[in-house]
Design an enzyme around this catalytic site. Structure first.
Site, PDB file in Angstrom:
ATOM      1  N   SER A  68      38.875 -46.826  47.845  1.00 19.63           N
ATOM      2  CA  SER A  68      39.573 -45.839  47.985  1.00 19.63           C
ATOM      3  C   SER A  68      40.160 -45.813  49.323  1.00 19.63           C
ATOM      4  O   SER A  68      40.318 -44.709  49.556  1.00 19.63           O
ATOM      5  CB  SER A  68      38.479 -45.031  47.303  1.00 19.63           C
ATOM      6  OG  SER A  68      37.350 -45.020  47.770  1.00 19.63           O
ATOM      7  N   LYS A 108      33.508 -35.430  48.164  1.00 16.28           N
ATOM      8  CA  LYS A 108      34.619 -35.756  49.411  1.00 16.28           C
ATOM      9  C   LYS A 108      35.589 -34.251  49.462  1.00 16.28           C
ATOM     10  O   LYS A 108      35.561 -34.103  50.692  1.00 16.28           O
ATOM     11  CB  LYS A 108      35.914 -36.753  49.046  1.00 16.28           C
ATOM     12  CG  LYS A 108      35.183 -38.280  48.438  1.00 16.28           C
ATOM     13  CD  LYS A 108      35.919 -38.822  48.102  1.00 16.28           C
ATOM     14  CE  LYS A 108      35.936 -40.457  47.856  1.00 16.28           C
ATOM     15  NZ  LYS A 108      36.963 -41.099  47.569  1.00 16.28           N
TER      16      LYS A 108
END
Length: 847
Positions: free
Chosen positions: A703, A746
């Site tokens: 990611s 996140k």
């Protein structure tokens, strides 16, 4: 030096002490110069025989030299029993002159000499010390004033000797007879000192006393003390004997009483009473038919097996477990859903998803009583309240609570028990927890499921499959119990920090509920409601002596305890309480009650985290949003270049997947260099280095692809990434941005770090919408930009391009980007880009 003589309390050979009575006064001359034989603990006396052991070496040589010169020898006590010296400073000044009557050689090389005491002597001067001590000696004459006082002292000494002989088993009757046959007062005193005084120093004092009256007075006192010791010892021995005799008497009487009652049928033996007790408990236990049949079989075996047999305790312990388990004992669930909701709200702030799930269970349970208990799994960073939430659920449902930590467990027998054939076999921890809870439907918490281990003893995670499967745990079989037990009524709750650490088969059997962590506002509210009152009470502080204003709590959460949970926040509050308690204990009553910024720095030191986080203010830096097992984090990707030949290196303890993502991002930019305003030759003229800070922390996952590409592009364009921006997403070789995992963590860390814009893959839009629906406070103040390709990232990440777009009247993109997008999409379709888009990889970056 070896021991030269027998111990001080050596008793002469039977039948008793050898006393040499002087028959007549015959003038005899004695040598003035004598060999000196040092004694350690024994003291010789005139007119008494004593054995002296001379060990091989210097002691034996002194004895032989003395016999070769004459039959006389001087025996003198050492000042230090452990000393080795033989000089005048090492020996007493007064000793005894002895005549060596006989020397016998022993098999071990030593010699035993029989010596007769003759006279007291004083060592006037040593003629030499080495190799053998020789001294000039002087005979000491005794003075005996006689008279009634001396006669009375003699009688007292004789009576004391007779009393000591009667009280001490170590003395025979011959000692008393010998004392009666001694006529001389001086001789009696020497006899008493030699055999009845234990301390060598007191013996030496008696030897040095030449006045007979003073010697008898001294011995009278010493023997009186010895008699008192003997009387005290006799009294103690008598008390002990009486206690023992009383205990033995009571034991025999009880045993006789038991036998009489047993013969009359009024009392039964212990095994019979145990069997009757077990029979009654089996009838009351409410066991299923199969379990009751097995219990009665074990009860019959208990009556057959002898109590002395090793099998008896095995059968008895298994039967004890069976009658102790709550087969039919259950607690009634709370029917009032509003009351349950109040309990959950009192114990925990937030966590609405968990609270809703518990209320759903209670609602279904109210409509259908036989509804099986849910099997939940709380996944989240440390300190978010997973374990305490289980206790709160038990309170809300009015159930018992039990907990089992499976972290580090490696033996499957810990779950399913050992077979009874093994020595020290025990039931599994599951049944032990049910037994301790005392209820068949408790809230059973399995802590640290992601840290369970495996080795040659088996796989505990595989053993848990039967426990957590609703279709199998109705008849859970513990190897020790060997009878099915119904676990379907138990509400199992597992906890884990990382979902990937739980085996897939085990994870599939549980309903996973993620607890991402708390924002600052939630932490402040939790501290006000729970942490501060708890720590004030733990440290004995009244609320008026220490106050935590909300701005100060927020400052602590942001500057000292930046984490997903509240554990470090609680530790910081506890530290402040300790410092205030010390101040109050020292008498500093004038300390202000409310905390301020100055006191906060005094108590906690400088902040661990800066108020202004690091920004991507220089070219070559891009902020990536990372996910770890302890919550989210902002990972700043750094890129540097220098003249070279196109080299590419990576550092930061990266995993294989992350290294591939970095090389893929570099190759993508190389293939699209002109479209992004970069000279294609730049990749041949420069060497590049990409680094991920926190080099000690392992990192892996795809990611970070978007952040790596942005850092390299920022370096090549010599333009910093837009401030207040965080990004995440997997980048393919054709520029597609694929979805990733850990979106909730996140987003939470982006808000915690003060970022304003979050750049996410377009396919992660449902995750954000779910957050907006369930936890709107997590996304408040954030702007989300969803991208499907890196061409969509480019205008958002770079300020110059954004400004140029504004100058062009709000065009969607420059001409170069528009043409690049069309070209890329057409090539993607020809190269099978659709297949690439479906190959999702949601592995996050971070440890």
């Amino acid at each position: 030096m070896p021991e030269p003589e027998a111990p001080a309390d050596v008793t002469p050979p039977a039948p008793g002490p050898v006393v040499v009575q002087p028959v007549a006064k015959v003038e005899e001359s004695y040598p003035e110069t004598l060999f000196v034989f040092p004694l350690r603990r024994a003291v010789g006396f005139p007119n008494l025989l004593m054995p002296v052991v001379a060990e091989a070496g210097k002691p034996l040589e002194i004895l032989e030299k003395a016999r070769a010169q004459s039959e006389f020898l001087a025996l003198v006590l050492r000042r230090d029993p452990e000393g080795e010296g033989m000089g005048p400073e090492d020996l007493h000044k007064v000793g005894v002159l002895v005549r060596v009557l006989k020397v016998v050689r022993l098999p071990d090389g030593n010699a035993s000499a029989v010596c007769q005491g003759v006279k007291r002597i004083a060592l006037e001067r040593f003629l030499r010390v080495e190799p053998y001590p020789i001294a000039r000696c002087r005979i000491l004459e005794e003075t005996n004033p006689g008279g009634p006082e001396v006669e009375a002292l003699v009688r007292n000494v004789r009576n004391l000797l007779r009393s000591i002989v009667e009280k001490s088993p170590s003395f025979g009757e011959e000692f008393s007879m010998a004392a009666l046959n001694i006529d001389s007062a001086a001789h009696l005193a020497d006899f008493a000192a030699a055999y009845f005084v234990r301390d060598p120093e007191k013996k030496q004092k008696s030897l040095e006393t030449t006045d007979v009256k003073e010697r008898l007075r001294f011995l009278d006192e010493a023997l009186t003390t010895e008699e008192a010791y003997l009387e005290l010892g006799e009294r103690i021995q008598k008390e002990i004997r009486e206690k023992v005799e009383k205990a033995q008497k009571e034991y025999f009487l009880r045993e006789q009483l038991k036998i009489i009652r047993r013969e009359l049928g009024e009392e039964k033996d212990r095994p019979t009473r145990e069997r009757e007790e077990f029979a009654g408990r089996i009838a009351k236990a409410g066991m299923p038919p199969e379990a009751e049949r097995r219990a009665r079989e074990d009860l019959d075996r208990l009556g057959i097996v002898p109590t002395e047999s090793a099998e008896y305790p095995v059968v008895r312990n298994a039967l004890e477990l069976m009658v102790s388990l709550p087969w039919s004992t259950v607690t009634e669930d709370r029917a009032d859903l509003e009351a349950a909701a109040r309990v959950l709200e009192q114990d925990h702030y937030g966590l609405e998803e968990v609270k809703e799930r518990i209320l759903e269970f209670l609602g279904v349970r109210k409509l259908r009583e036989k509804h099986s208990g849910p099997i939940l799994c709380f996944v989240g960073p440390p300190g978010v309240g997973k374990t305490s939430l289980g206790q709160s659920i038990a309170r809300a449902t009015a159930r018992k609570f039990t907990r089992l930590s499976v972290g580090g467990m490696r033996d499957e027998a810990e779950i399913k028990g050992h077979r009874r054939t093994y020595v020290g076999a025990m039931p599994g921890r599951i049944l032990q927890g049910i037994k301790n809870a005392g209820s068949a439907n408790p809230v059973f918490m399995l802590d640290e499921l992601d840290k369970i281990g495996t080795d040659f003893r088996g796989d505990p995670a595989a053993a848990l499959l039967e426990v957590l499967d609703p279709e199998q745990n109705r008849a859970f079989l513990d190897q020790y119990l060997d009878v099915p037990f119904d676990l379907s009524r138990v509400m199992f709750i597992g906890t884990a920090n990382v979902l990937d650490g739980i085996p897939p088969a085990l994870r599939d059997r549980m309903e996973v509920i993620e607890l991402p962590g708390y924002v600052v506002e939630e932490k402040v509210e939790i501290a006000v409601r729970h942490l501060v009152p708890k720590e004030l009470e733990n440290h004995g502080l009244d609320p008026g002596k220490l106050k935590f204003p909300r701005p100060i709590l927020r400052r602590i959460a942001e500057g000292w305890t930046r984490e997903a949970g509240v554990r470090a926040l609680q530790q910081a509050i506890a530290k402040v309480c300790r410092r205030r308690a010390v101040a109050l204990a020292k008498g500093l009553r004038r300390a202000p009650g409310a905390l301020d910024e100055k006191l906060l720095h005094e108590y906690l030191g400088p902040p661990r985290f800066d108020e202004e986080e690091r920004r991507a203010s220089a070219p070559g830096i891009a902020p990536g949003l990372a996910w770890t097992g302890y919550g989210g984090d902002v990972l700043y990707v750094e890129a540097a270049r220098w003249p070279g030949k196109g080299g590419f290196s990576l550092t930061g303890r990266l995993g294989e997947v992350m290294e591939e993502s970095a090389r893929l991002a570099a190759d993508y930019l190389r293939s699209r260099a002109a479209a992004f305003g970069v000279e294609p030759e730049a990749f041949e003229k420069w060497d590049f280095h990409v680094h991920f800070p926190a080099g000690a922390v392992p990192k892996d996952g795809p990611s970070a692809g978007v952040a790596i590409a942005s850092a390299l592009l920022s370096l090549l364009r010599d333009e910093p990434v837009a401030p207040g921006l965080g990004m995440t997403g997997e980048l393919t070789l054709l520029g597609e941005v694929l979805p990733v995992g850990g979106i909730r963590e996140k987003v939470l860390v982006a808000r915690r770090f003060g970022l304003k814009t979050v750049l996410l893959p377009a396919r992660n839009r449902p995750d954000v919408e779910e957050l907006e629906k369930r936890r709107p406070e997590l996304v408040r103040g954030l702007r989300f930009v969803y991208v499907g390709r890196y061409e969509d990232v480019f205008p958002v990440a770079f300020e110059r391009l954004r400004s140029r777009r504004l100058r062009h009247g709000g065009a969607t993109s420059p001409t170069s980007i528009a043409s690049m997008e069309g070209e890329t999409r057409s090539r993607s379709r020809r190269a099978g880009g659709g297949a690439l888009r479906t190959a999702r990889a949601s592995s996050p970056i971070g440890p």
